[in-house]
Design a protein around this motif. Structure first.
Motif, PDB file in Angstrom:
ATOM      1  N   GLN A 270      -6.005  -0.441  -2.317  1.00  0.00           N
ATOM      2  CA  GLN A 270      -7.332  -0.120  -1.782  1.00  0.00           C
ATOM      3  C   GLN A 270      -8.432  -0.946  -2.454  1.00  0.00           C
ATOM      4  O   GLN A 270      -9.403  -1.328  -1.806  1.00  0.00           O
ATOM      5  CB  GLN A 270      -7.593   1.375  -1.988  1.00  0.00           C
TER       6      GLN A 270
ATOM      7  N   PRO B 282       0.801  -1.230   0.000  1.00  0.00           N
ATOM      8  CA  PRO B 282       0.000   0.000   0.000  1.00  0.00           C
ATOM      9  C   PRO B 282       0.833   1.279   0.000  1.00  0.00           C
ATOM     10  O   PRO B 282       0.356   2.322  -0.448  1.00  0.00           O
ATOM     11  CB  PRO B 282      -0.827  -0.093   1.284  1.00  0.00           C
ATOM     12  N   SER B 283       2.052   1.217   0.452  1.00  0.00           N
ATOM     13  CA  SER B 283       2.878   2.432   0.433  1.00  0.00           C
ATOM     14  C   SER B 283       3.370   2.736  -0.982  1.00  0.00           C
ATOM     15  O   SER B 283       3.646   3.891  -1.307  1.00  0.00           O
ATOM     16  CB  SER B 283       4.061   2.298   1.394  1.00  0.00           C
TER      17      SER B 283
ATOM     18  N   PRO C  80      -0.935   2.664  -3.474  1.00  0.00           N
ATOM     19  CA  PRO C  80      -2.056   2.831  -2.538  1.00  0.00           C
ATOM     20  C   PRO C  80      -3.444   2.647  -3.165  1.00  0.00           C
ATOM     21  O   PRO C  80      -4.317   2.037  -2.549  1.00  0.00           O
ATOM     22  CB  PRO C  80      -1.873   4.248  -1.997  1.00  0.00           C
TER      23      PRO C  80
END
Length: 183
Positions: free
Chosen positions: A154, A146-147, A150
């Protein structure tokens, strides 16, 4: 031609008494399919809607027999009996204000979108597994960082069902809006 001759219990030379070459045979098959499946829908008066109805009809016919898309995209072969639908799209684009040349380019964009959508859906259907094993895509999306990604992280849990939705008409309308936007 050899494979076809074998399948129908004939010889390649016997086929050549009826067609000159593989291209002639494919054109006959395309025209036969277009003639058998072609139904000219009632066309709306509004040119934008005529474009959508004609393209959607092409999409529906080709999605039912996706091998034809491969033939049509691999060469310059076409079913002349299907050109009425192309005429509806080009005419609709001209009536919406495009020059004839831009209308042909617009038709080409619609054709590429339509053919591409069918190829992607057909290929995806062939790659689906019948067992419980996760697909490669599912494994990749399950491990997204997610970094780094992102937005994709999601929607990762929903990616497969979202991309499986039939959004052809939405995309077609968006493409039409883009083609017809003032420049």
């Amino acid at each position: 031609m050899r494979r076809l001759a074998t399948e129908i219990g004939s010889t390649p030379m016997a086929l050549y008494h009826h067609v000159r070459n593989k291209e002639d045979l494919l054109v006959l098959l395309l025209d036969d399919y277009a003639t058998r499946t072609r139904h000219r829908p009632e066309m709306p008066a509004q040119p934008r809607e005529r474009i959508v109805v004609a393209a959607a009809t092409i999409h529906e016919a080709l999605a039912a027999c996706p091998w034809i898309v491969e033939v049509l995209t691999a060469d310059d072969l076409m079913a002349t009996s299907a050109l009425w639908f192309v005429e509806q799209i080009v005419d609709g684009l001209v009536e919406c204000g495009l020059s004839s040349a831009r209308a042909v380019h617009g038709y080409r964009a619609i054709w590429c979108y339509t053919a591409g959508e069918i190829v992607v859906r057909t290929t995806a259907a062939l790659r689906c597994t019948d067992d419980d094993r996760p697909t490669y895509r599912e494994r990749v999306f399950a491990d997204l960082d997610p970094s780094e990604l992102p937005r994709l992280a999601q929607v990762a849990d929903h990616w497969a069902p979202l991309t499986a939705e039939d959004t052809y008409l939405d995309g077609l309308r968006a493409l039409g809006d883009g083609l017809l936007a003032p420049r």
